[in-house]
Design a protein around this motif. Structure first.
Motif, PDB file in Angstrom:
ATOM      1  N   LYS A 171       0.840  -1.210   0.000  1.00 30.06           N
ATOM      2  CA  LYS A 171       0.000   0.000   0.000  1.00 30.06           C
ATOM      3  C   LYS A 171       0.874   1.259   0.000  1.00 30.06           C
ATOM      4  CE  LYS A 171      -3.157   2.550   3.032  1.00 30.06           C
ATOM      5  NZ  LYS A 171      -3.916   2.500   4.317  1.00 30.06           N
ATOM      6  N   GLN A 172       1.875   1.307   0.872  1.00 25.45           N
ATOM      7  CA  GLN A 172       2.760   2.469   0.929  1.00 25.45           C
ATOM      8  C   GLN A 172       3.551   2.625  -0.363  1.00 25.45           C
ATOM      9  OE1 GLN A 172       2.558   4.714   3.331  1.00 25.45           O
ATOM     10  NE2 GLN A 172       0.937   3.407   4.187  1.00 25.45           N
ATOM     11  N   TYR A 173       3.956   1.518  -0.953  1.00 18.90           N
ATOM     12  CA  TYR A 173       4.671   1.541  -2.227  1.00 18.90           C
ATOM     13  C   TYR A 173       3.794   2.147  -3.320  1.00 18.90           C
ATOM     14  CZ  TYR A 173       6.751  -0.429  -6.513  1.00 18.90           C
ATOM     15  OH  TYR A 173       7.270  -0.608  -7.782  1.00 18.90           O
ATOM     16  N   LEU A 174       2.538   1.737  -3.374  1.00 19.67           N
ATOM     17  CA  LEU A 174       1.625   2.242  -4.403  1.00 19.67           C
ATOM     18  C   LEU A 174       1.324   3.727  -4.208  1.00 19.67           C
ATOM     19  CD1 LEU A 174      -0.787  -0.815  -4.513  1.00 19.67           C
ATOM     20  CD2 LEU A 174       0.694  -0.058  -6.385  1.00 19.67           C
ATOM     21  N   ILE A 175       1.150   4.140  -2.969  1.00 17.80           N
ATOM     22  CA  ILE A 175       0.890   5.553  -2.683  1.00 17.80           C
ATOM     23  C   ILE A 175       2.088   6.405  -3.098  1.00 17.80           C
ATOM     24  CG2 ILE A 175       0.578   7.236  -0.822  1.00 17.80           C
ATOM     25  CD1 ILE A 175      -1.117   5.137   0.626  1.00 17.80           C
ATOM     26  N   LYS A 176       3.292   5.905  -2.812  1.00 17.48           N
ATOM     27  CA  LYS A 176       4.506   6.648  -3.151  1.00 17.48           C
ATOM     28  C   LYS A 176       4.665   6.795  -4.655  1.00 17.48           C
ATOM     29  CE  LYS A 176       9.539   6.518  -2.631  1.00 17.48           C
ATOM     30  NZ  LYS A 176      10.698   5.782  -2.030  1.00 17.48           N
ATOM     31  N   ASN A 177       4.397   5.724  -5.395  1.00 13.97           N
ATOM     32  CA  ASN A 177       4.614   5.736  -6.839  1.00 13.97           C
ATOM     33  C   ASN A 177       3.454   6.338  -7.617  1.00 13.97           C
ATOM     34  OD1 ASN A 177       7.203   4.122  -7.821  1.00 13.97           O
ATOM     35  ND2 ASN A 177       6.463   3.145  -5.942  1.00 13.97           N
ATOM     36  N   PHE A 178       2.245   6.283  -7.066  1.00 10.09           N
ATOM     37  CA  PHE A 178       1.068   6.786  -7.784  1.00 10.09           C
ATOM     38  C   PHE A 178       0.205   7.630  -6.843  1.00 10.09           C
ATOM     39  CE2 PHE A 178       2.247   2.655  -9.609  1.00 10.09           C
ATOM     40  CZ  PHE A 178       2.550   3.043 -10.903  1.00 10.09           C
ATOM     41  N   PRO A 179       0.748   8.773  -6.411  1.00  8.71           N
ATOM     42  CA  PRO A 179       0.012   9.597  -5.432  1.00  8.71           C
ATOM     43  C   PRO A 179      -1.304  10.157  -5.970  1.00  8.71           C
ATOM     44  CG  PRO A 179       1.929  10.779  -6.305  1.00  8.71           C
ATOM     45  CD  PRO A 179       2.047   9.355  -6.776  1.00  8.71           C
ATOM     46  N   LYS A 180      -1.449  10.251  -7.293  1.00 11.13           N
ATOM     47  CA  LYS A 180      -2.688  10.806  -7.865  1.00 11.13           C
ATOM     48  C   LYS A 180      -3.725   9.730  -8.169  1.00 11.13           C
ATOM     49  CE  LYS A 180      -0.425  14.865  -9.869  1.00 11.13           C
ATOM     50  NZ  LYS A 180      -0.191  15.670 -11.100  1.00 11.13           N
ATOM     51  N   PHE A 181      -3.344   8.470  -8.077  1.00 14.34           N
ATOM     52  CA  PHE A 181      -4.301   7.392  -8.312  1.00 14.34           C
ATOM     53  C   PHE A 181      -5.005   7.047  -6.997  1.00 14.34           C
ATOM     54  CE2 PHE A 181      -1.865   5.306 -12.098  1.00 14.34           C
ATOM     55  CZ  PHE A 181      -2.121   6.445 -12.858  1.00 14.34           C
ATOM     56  N   CYS A 182      -6.233   6.611  -7.102  1.00 18.31           N
ATOM     57  CA  CYS A 182      -6.957   6.150  -5.918  1.00 18.31           C
ATOM     58  C   CYS A 182      -6.663   4.665  -5.725  1.00 18.31           C
ATOM     59  CB  CYS A 182      -8.457   6.368  -6.084  1.00 18.31           C
ATOM     60  SG  CYS A 182      -9.433   5.668  -4.722  1.00 18.31           S
ATOM     61  N   THR A 183      -6.309   4.301  -4.509  1.00 20.20           N
ATOM     62  CA  THR A 183      -6.039   2.905  -4.177  1.00 20.20           C
ATOM     63  C   THR A 183      -6.957   2.452  -3.054  1.00 20.20           C
ATOM     64  OG1 THR A 183      -3.706   3.150  -4.802  1.00 20.20           O
ATOM     65  CG2 THR A 183      -4.286   1.247  -3.458  1.00 20.20           C
ATOM     66  N   ILE A 184      -7.668   1.376  -3.283  1.00 19.99           N
ATOM     67  CA  ILE A 184      -8.536   0.775  -2.268  1.00 19.99           C
ATOM     68  C   ILE A 184      -7.854  -0.503  -1.803  1.00 19.99           C
ATOM     69  CG2 ILE A 184     -10.804  -0.242  -1.799  1.00 19.99           C
ATOM     70  CD1 ILE A 184     -11.889   1.547  -4.061  1.00 19.99           C
ATOM     71  N   ASN A 185      -7.646  -0.626  -0.495  1.00 26.99           N
ATOM     72  CA  ASN A 185      -6.912  -1.756   0.047  1.00 26.99           C
ATOM     73  C   ASN A 185      -7.791  -2.600   0.964  1.00 26.99           C
ATOM     74  OD1 ASN A 185      -4.006  -0.836  -0.805  1.00 26.99           O
ATOM     75  ND2 ASN A 185      -4.910   0.948   0.198  1.00 26.99           N
TER      76      ASN A 185
END
Length: 241
Positions: free
Chosen positions: A39-53
């Protein structure tokens, strides 16, 4: 115990008798820690994308062995510009070799050792399971916006290098180590031309995914009991493929 045929919203979870070992709970906790790492990896690499975990979705598939409707535990849904990415994160011990294929019922890993005899550990075929999860999430997306949305299933492996992974993966399926996960998402974002359908309808997609999520309205104590029961079912092989 739980009366067969009930939806999970109908179950009195506080009165479910649960017996689960410390080893099984530790295994689940390790998976949750891996999800948080990804989750932290995805937020760091794609801060403008929405991620649902950590999404839980109850399907229309009734599992007769378990006596319940099947629940999918989707680790990550990333809503990009051009597509949706359904990601399953799996973590393996260091110094092991992973073997399997896309169509095998299970994968297995063995210690990386010079000994001729090594103990093999059977694990779930993450690619097969995640492909099914991706199809379901894509169906929900289509229901939400009344048009097709590209959806890519990716298995994200933590703890192993490419040299330790010996998988016969079907063309078009994605199984990558986490250091390559962002590059694969960027590849699809640059090659899929969907008129930014995921971005343009991101609010509708988020709303749909949240509405369909099973456990948002379950109080934490009951959710914890259900989590233990889900682990029990999973580890006793009562959940079908």
């Amino acid at each position: 115990m739980v009366r067969p045929g009930l939806r999970r919203s109908e179950i009195d979870w506080e009165n479910v008798d649960i017996h689960i070992s410390r080893e099984e709970m530790e295994r689940e906790q390790e998976h949750e820690a891996a999800i948080q790492q990804a989750k932290q990896y995805l937020i760091k690499n794609f801060p403008k994308f929405c991620t649902i975990n950590n999404g839980y979705y109850e399907t229309e598939t009734f599992n007769h062995d378990a006596g319940m409707y099947e629940v999918m535990h989707v680790d990550h849904i990333v809503i990009g510009d051009q597509a949706i990415y359904v990601i399953k994160t799996v973590k393996f011990p260091e110094h092991v070799e992973l073997y399997g294929s896309s169509d095998a019922k299970n994968w297995y890993y063995a210690e990386n050792t010079d000994k001729q005899e090594t103990h093999k550990h059977k694990v779930d075929n993450a690619d097969k399971r995640n492909q099914r999860y991706c199809e379901y999430i894509q169906m929900l997306a289509g229901e939400a916006i009344r048009r097709d949305v590209p959806a890519i299933a990716i298995v994200n492996i933590i703890g192993l290098t490419d040299e330790q992974i010996h998988l016969d993966i079907e063309s078009g399926h994605e199984v990558v180590t986490m250091d390559k996960l962002a590059d694969r998402i960027r590849y699809y974002e640059s090659t899929i031309d969907s008129d930014r359908v995921a971005y343009e309808h991101s609010d509708d997609l988020i709303r749909k995914f949240k509405e369909e999520e099973v456990y948002d309205n379950i109080i934490p104590q009951i959710r914890d009991v259900e989590l233990k029961y889900r682990i029990y079912l999973k580890l006793s092989d009562k959940f079908g493929e």
